[in-house]
Design an enzyme around this catalytic site. Structure first.
Site, PDB file in Angstrom:
ATOM      1  N   CYS A 254       4.946  -5.593  -2.642  1.00  0.00           N
ATOM      2  CA  CYS A 254       4.543  -5.469  -1.235  1.00  0.00           C
ATOM      3  C   CYS A 254       3.026  -5.508  -1.194  1.00  0.00           C
ATOM      4  CB  CYS A 254       5.068  -4.168  -0.638  1.00  0.00           C
ATOM      5  SG  CYS A 254       4.578  -3.911   1.090  1.00  0.00           S
TER       6      CYS A 254
ATOM      7  N   GLY B 128       1.476  -2.917   1.032  1.00  0.00           N
ATOM      8  CA  GLY B 128       1.726  -1.637   0.374  1.00  0.00           C
ATOM      9  C   GLY B 128       0.749  -1.377  -0.749  1.00  0.00           C
TER      10      GLY B 128
ATOM     11  N   CYS C  68       2.085  -9.121   6.663  1.00  0.00           N
ATOM     12  CA  CYS C  68       2.782  -9.230   5.384  1.00  0.00           C
ATOM     13  C   CYS C  68       1.776  -9.793   4.386  1.00  0.00           C
ATOM     14  CB  CYS C  68       4.006 -10.133   5.505  1.00  0.00           C
ATOM     15  SG  CYS C  68       4.832 -10.447   3.929  1.00  0.00           S
TER      16      CYS C  68
ATOM     17  N   HIS D 299       2.116   2.481   6.695  1.00  0.00           N
ATOM     18  CA  HIS D 299       2.501   2.872   5.335  1.00  0.00           C
ATOM     19  C   HIS D 299       2.264   4.359   5.139  1.00  0.00           C
ATOM     20  CE1 HIS D 299       2.889  -1.149   3.412  1.00  0.00           C
ATOM     21  NE2 HIS D 299       2.080  -1.502   4.397  1.00  0.00           N
TER      22      HIS D 299
ATOM     23  N   GLU E 122      10.353  -1.066   1.572  1.00  0.00           N
ATOM     24  CA  GLU E 122       9.728  -1.783   2.671  1.00  0.00           C
ATOM     25  C   GLU E 122      10.559  -1.665   3.942  1.00  0.00           C
ATOM     26  OE1 GLU E 122       7.576  -6.141   3.239  1.00  0.00           O
ATOM     27  OE2 GLU E 122       8.349  -5.529   1.279  1.00  0.00           O
TER      28      GLU E 122
END
Length: 281
Positions: free
Chosen positions: A224, A227, A78, A166, A215
């Protein structure tokens, strides 16, 4: 407000990175919450409300950081949560740098100004089996589309793992209904055995991208971090940007650099402390 880390137990510090919010807890390395408990804590009506639970633990190898999404599932990485916990660690130690381990690998962070942190997110994983995909494909543009076969709404996204999977669609369509509908559809597509985070990137200039992210396990979030890293990598691989860009997210901006010499992706952005409390039983 004190920046001290919470004592052992279920005390938490509530933080956010560009609106992507977390409850940060210090707990033993062998402590793992039940999925139902995380969902209850993360519920924005009945619980504390957060996108991720972030757990800081000590071990013989040094600090460990683990992440649980709002749906109760543990994830390996994260980006915004890493910035947040790194800032707490640096404040507590009176230091300008921090290192810790995650399930995605070791991370290093450094101060980048007042309430700003740079995290070295390591190299992107670009092979199909590293993301992972269910079958071999060129990850610069995988065989996936949404909409009619002869006139798809979005298609051929780039695929990147930044410790979590992703896909990044390049499109100027980023309205809430489209992002929610398409993101929820793709998140559990059989092409992604571990599920996937879904990015919608509009390249505004060679050094600027507007990004929205659905997400995995959390839904549409204000920002994100992984991301944003994935979007820059995917855009550069397609020749749409250079190796550095500002990513405009709903909650603010992140600066992302994919270093050509080290192959590492560096993410810089702000963090904020919202308050403290105790997780309910």
């Amino acid at each position: 407000m004190s920046a001290s880390l919470p004592a052992a137990g279920l005390a938490f510090v509530k933080m956010n990175g560009l609106g992507n919010d977390f409850a940060v807890v210090r707990a033993p390395l062998d402590w793992s919450p039940a999925e139902a408990q995380v969902r209850a804590w993360g519920d924005r009506q009945a619980g504390i409300g957060f996108d991720q639970l972030v757990v800081l633990s000590e071990s013989g190898e040094g600090p460990w950081v683990r992440f649980w999404n709002q749906d109760g599932g543990e994830v390996s990485a994260c980006g915004n949560g890493s910035r947040a916990v790194a800032w707490l660690m640096m404040e507590a130690a009176g230091a300008d740098a921090a290192r810790f381990r995650t399930r995605a690998g070791p991370l290093a962070a450094a101060r980048a100004g007042d309430h700003r942190v740079t995290v070295d997110m390591g190299p992107p994983r670009l092979r199909w089996d590293e993301i992972p995909l269910a079958e071999e494909m060129d990850t610069r543009g995988i065989e996936l589309q949404v909409g009619p076969i002869d006139a798809p709404l979005v298609h051929t996204p780039g695929a990147v793992s930044m410790g979590n999977p992703h896909v990044v669609f390049f499109t100027d369509r980023q309205d809430d209904a489209f992002v929610r509908g398409t993101g929820s559809l793709i998140e559990h597509h059989p092409l992604f055995p571990e599920g996937v985070n879904v990015g919608f990137a509009n390249v505004l200039a060679p050094d600027r991208i507007r990004l929205r992210v659905w997400e995995r396990g959390a839904g549409l979030t204000k920002a994100c971090g992984t991301g944003a890293c994935a979007a820059l990598v995917a855009a550069h691989r397609r020749g749409l940007t250079g190796r550095a860009a500002t990513l405009e997210l709903d909650g603010g901006e992140l600066q992302i650099v994919w270093d050509a010499d080290t192959d590492h992706v560096h993410m810089t952005g702000a963090v904020a402390v919202e308050g403290t409390g105790v997780l309910p039983a």
